[in-house]
Design a protein around this motif. Structure first.
Motif, PDB file in Angstrom:
ATOM      1  N   GLN A  14      -0.832 -13.684  -5.929  1.00 54.05           N
ATOM      2  CA  GLN A  14      -1.508 -14.479  -4.687  1.00 54.05           C
ATOM      3  C   GLN A  14      -0.152 -14.999  -3.783  1.00 54.05           C
ATOM      4  O   GLN A  14      -0.335 -15.172  -2.602  1.00 54.05           O
ATOM      5  CB  GLN A  14      -2.507 -15.392  -5.156  1.00 54.05           C
ATOM      6  N   ARG A  15       0.638 -15.574  -4.549  1.00 51.87           N
ATOM      7  CA  ARG A  15       1.818 -16.203  -3.673  1.00 51.87           C
ATOM      8  C   ARG A  15       2.694 -14.895  -2.909  1.00 51.87           C
ATOM      9  O   ARG A  15       3.234 -15.421  -1.969  1.00 51.87           O
ATOM     10  CB  ARG A  15       2.844 -16.832  -4.966  1.00 51.87           C
ATOM     11  N   THR A  16       2.630 -13.947  -3.437  1.00 51.81           N
ATOM     12  CA  THR A  16       3.413 -12.750  -2.760  1.00 51.81           C
ATOM     13  C   THR A  16       2.649 -11.873  -2.225  1.00 51.81           C
ATOM     14  O   THR A  16       3.542 -10.754  -1.825  1.00 51.81           O
ATOM     15  CB  THR A  16       4.306 -12.233  -4.021  1.00 51.81           C
ATOM     16  N   LYS A  17       1.599 -11.932  -2.018  1.00 48.57           N
ATOM     17  CA  LYS A  17       0.758 -10.731  -1.250  1.00 48.57           C
ATOM     18  C   LYS A  17       1.100 -10.519  -0.144  1.00 48.57           C
ATOM     19  O   LYS A  17       0.830  -9.385   0.671  1.00 48.57           O
ATOM     20  CB  LYS A  17      -0.697 -11.070  -1.575  1.00 48.57           C
ATOM     21  N   LYS A  18       1.794 -11.628   0.978  1.00 51.10           N
ATOM     22  CA  LYS A  18       2.161 -11.204   2.095  1.00 51.10           C
ATOM     23  C   LYS A  18       3.244  -9.841   2.314  1.00 51.10           C
ATOM     24  O   LYS A  18       3.449  -9.075   3.082  1.00 51.10           O
ATOM     25  CB  LYS A  18       2.608 -12.401   2.903  1.00 51.10           C
ATOM     26  N   VAL A  19       4.049 -10.024   1.093  1.00 55.21           N
ATOM     27  CA  VAL A  19       5.293  -9.193   1.310  1.00 55.21           C
ATOM     28  C   VAL A  19       4.712  -7.788   0.283  1.00 55.21           C
ATOM     29  O   VAL A  19       5.014  -6.520   0.649  1.00 55.21           O
ATOM     30  CB  VAL A  19       6.213  -9.670   0.307  1.00 55.21           C
ATOM     31  N   MET A  20       3.880  -7.975  -0.575  1.00 52.19           N
ATOM     32  CA  MET A  20       3.400  -6.901  -1.583  1.00 52.19           C
ATOM     33  C   MET A  20       1.603  -7.024  -1.394  1.00 52.19           C
ATOM     34  O   MET A  20       1.259  -7.402  -2.698  1.00 52.19           O
ATOM     35  CB  MET A  20       3.782  -6.503  -2.955  1.00 52.19           C
ATOM     36  N   PRO A  75      -6.148  -2.855  -1.587  1.00 47.85           N
ATOM     37  CA  PRO A  75      -5.683  -4.223  -1.026  1.00 47.85           C
ATOM     38  C   PRO A  75      -5.765  -5.088  -2.242  1.00 47.85           C
ATOM     39  O   PRO A  75      -6.901  -5.063  -2.982  1.00 47.85           O
ATOM     40  CB  PRO A  75      -6.365  -4.575   0.134  1.00 47.85           C
ATOM     41  N   ILE A  76      -5.113  -5.867  -2.318  1.00 50.68           N
ATOM     42  CA  ILE A  76      -5.018  -7.160  -3.445  1.00 50.68           C
ATOM     43  C   ILE A  76      -6.407  -7.924  -3.123  1.00 50.68           C
ATOM     44  O   ILE A  76      -6.842  -8.598  -4.272  1.00 50.68           O
ATOM     45  CB  ILE A  76      -3.929  -8.023  -3.471  1.00 50.68           C
ATOM     46  N   ARG A 128      -3.200  -1.848 -16.784  1.00 52.93           N
ATOM     47  CA  ARG A 128      -2.469  -2.835 -15.989  1.00 52.93           C
ATOM     48  C   ARG A 128      -2.504  -2.877 -14.525  1.00 52.93           C
ATOM     49  O   ARG A 128      -2.906  -1.459 -14.300  1.00 52.93           O
ATOM     50  CB  ARG A 128      -1.038  -3.104 -16.540  1.00 52.93           C
ATOM     51  N   VAL A 129      -2.086  -3.649 -13.757  1.00 54.14           N
ATOM     52  CA  VAL A 129      -1.647  -3.245 -12.318  1.00 54.14           C
ATOM     53  C   VAL A 129      -0.424  -3.747 -11.758  1.00 54.14           C
ATOM     54  O   VAL A 129       0.325  -4.462 -12.623  1.00 54.14           O
ATOM     55  CB  VAL A 129      -2.868  -4.142 -11.317  1.00 54.14           C
ATOM     56  N   ARG A 130      -0.023  -3.008 -10.785  1.00 54.56           N
ATOM     57  CA  ARG A 130       1.334  -3.456 -10.448  1.00 54.56           C
ATOM     58  C   ARG A 130       1.297  -3.577  -8.853  1.00 54.56           C
ATOM     59  O   ARG A 130       0.664  -3.080  -8.254  1.00 54.56           O
ATOM     60  CB  ARG A 130       2.298  -2.097 -10.601  1.00 54.56           C
ATOM     61  N   GLN A 131       1.848  -4.644  -8.436  1.00 54.90           N
ATOM     62  CA  GLN A 131       1.511  -5.194  -7.051  1.00 54.90           C
ATOM     63  C   GLN A 131       2.814  -4.060  -6.219  1.00 54.90           C
ATOM     64  O   GLN A 131       3.815  -4.051  -6.875  1.00 54.90           O
ATOM     65  CB  GLN A 131       2.431  -6.551  -7.104  1.00 54.90           C
ATOM     66  N   VAL A 132       2.445  -3.848  -4.997  1.00 55.67           N
ATOM     67  CA  VAL A 132       3.029  -2.582  -4.433  1.00 55.67           C
ATOM     68  C   VAL A 132       3.363  -3.072  -2.794  1.00 55.67           C
ATOM     69  O   VAL A 132       2.345  -3.704  -2.384  1.00 55.67           O
ATOM     70  CB  VAL A 132       2.810  -1.407  -4.384  1.00 55.67           C
ATOM     71  N   THR A 133       4.233  -2.710  -2.076  1.00 54.53           N
ATOM     72  CA  THR A 133       4.420  -3.086  -0.753  1.00 54.53           C
ATOM     73  C   THR A 133       3.533  -2.057   0.010  1.00 54.53           C
ATOM     74  O   THR A 133       3.070  -1.077  -0.650  1.00 54.53           O
ATOM     75  CB  THR A 133       5.758  -2.799  -0.216  1.00 54.53           C
ATOM     76  N   LYS A 134       3.418  -2.587   1.356  1.00 54.87           N
ATOM     77  CA  LYS A 134       2.591  -1.437   2.135  1.00 54.87           C
ATOM     78  C   LYS A 134       3.070  -0.372   2.376  1.00 54.87           C
ATOM     79  O   LYS A 134       2.444   0.966   2.339  1.00 54.87           O
ATOM     80  CB  LYS A 134       2.331  -2.388   3.480  1.00 54.87           C
ATOM     81  N   ARG A 135       4.238  -0.107   2.416  1.00 61.50           N
ATOM     82  CA  ARG A 135       5.236   1.248   2.622  1.00 61.50           C
ATOM     83  C   ARG A 135       4.763   2.147   1.382  1.00 61.50           C
ATOM     84  O   ARG A 135       4.562   3.067   1.409  1.00 61.50           O
ATOM     85  CB  ARG A 135       6.616   0.959   2.571  1.00 61.50           C
ATOM     86  N   GLU A 136       4.851   1.436   0.253  1.00 54.68           N
ATOM     87  CA  GLU A 136       4.404   2.380  -1.074  1.00 54.68           C
ATOM     88  C   GLU A 136       3.224   2.723  -1.325  1.00 54.68           C
ATOM     89  O   GLU A 136       2.682   3.742  -1.679  1.00 54.68           O
ATOM     90  CB  GLU A 136       5.146   1.596  -2.462  1.00 54.68           C
TER      91      GLU A 136
END
Length: 261
Positions: A137-143, A169-170, A189-197
């Motif tokens: 939640q803290r890093t969702k703007k980036v990923m 989307p998260i 499990r889940v992995r957080q990814v960027t919009k590009r990925e």
């Protein structure tokens, strides 16, 4: 299973991220009170956010000792074998081991290796999931996307295999009920990814959710559980904790205003 992070092997952002996840996982676990229960269905879904329980641990000292052992395992990355070795002498002294025959003739399983493994795995995985969600939640703007993937199990549930590779989307409602673990022994499990990925992989359409009617034979309550998820696991522990903390803060604010307002 080894959930604590070796700080000497991590550097930079990865170390900081892992440390924060562990910190959030510990905070989630330590914020829990305890609740004595006979059947695991007495404490249900999001109720686990604020209540640590072990079914049939009917003495407070036994429940507190198990909770302390899980806390130590989570903090220090203690493997199950050590967790069991250190906890078992206490359980033996308290008589909370093996199979007990009830007055009505029913057999009750107490502190067996099988049950201790379930207690260990469940609390470690759920606590880490809550910590991971808080970090995300803290890093969702980036990923801003999550990728669903299978864990190291030898065999996977068919429905979980269908979710492997899913990118959403998260903040998608799917994660309200499908953020792993999604059942007893589930290692997904889940992995957080960027919009590009996420774009490169291809965004996934929202999977079809086939709810199945399930009745809790202990409480008599009936609910709809998404297909592929074990009853009682269709909730997001990190999300539930956030909602509980918000509600708790609101209640405290009302109390403050009532006294000093």
């Amino acid at each position: 299973m080894h959930f604590a992070f070796n700080r000497e092997q991590k550097t930079g952002d990865k170390q900081d991220s892992d440390n924060k996840t562990l910190s959030e996982a510990l905070s989630y676990f330590r914020d829990k009170g305890i609740k004595i229960s006979w059947d695991y269905r007495e404490v249900w879904k999001a109720e686990h956010t604020h209540a640590f329980t072990v079914s049939k641990a009917m003495c407070q000292d036994v429940l507190l000792e198990i909770k302390a052992a899980v806390d130590k395992a989570l903090t220090e990355g203690i493997p199950f074998e050590t967790f069991q070795k250190e906890l078992m002498p206490f359980l033996q002294r308290r008589g909370w081991v093996g199979i007990k025959i009830q007055p009505d003739g029913t057999r009750v399983e107490l502190g067996s290796p099988r049950r201790l493994k379930i207690i260990y795995d469940t609390n470690m995985r759920v606590s880490r999931a809550a910590g991971q969600w808080a970090r995300m939640q803290r890093t969702k703007k980036v990923m801003p996307y999550l990728l669903y993937s299978l864990g190291p199990s030898k065999e996977h549930r068919l429905q979980h295999e269908r979710w492997a590779g899913l990118v959403l989307p998260i903040d998608d409602v799917f994660w309200n009920t499908h953020f792993p673990p999604n059942g007893w022994g589930c290692k997904c499990r889940v992995r957080q990814v960027t919009k590009r990925e996420a774009t490169r992989r291809g965004l996934s359409p929202l999977p079809e959710i086939n709810p199945v009617r399930w009745t809790n034979q202990y409480t008599g309550r009936t609910e709809m559980v998404p297909e592929g998820i074990d009853p009682g696991w269709n909730y997001n522990p990190g999300q539930s904790r956030s909602q509980w903390l918000k509600k708790y803060a609101q209640e405290k604010e009302k109390e403050f205003q009532a006294v000093f307002g």
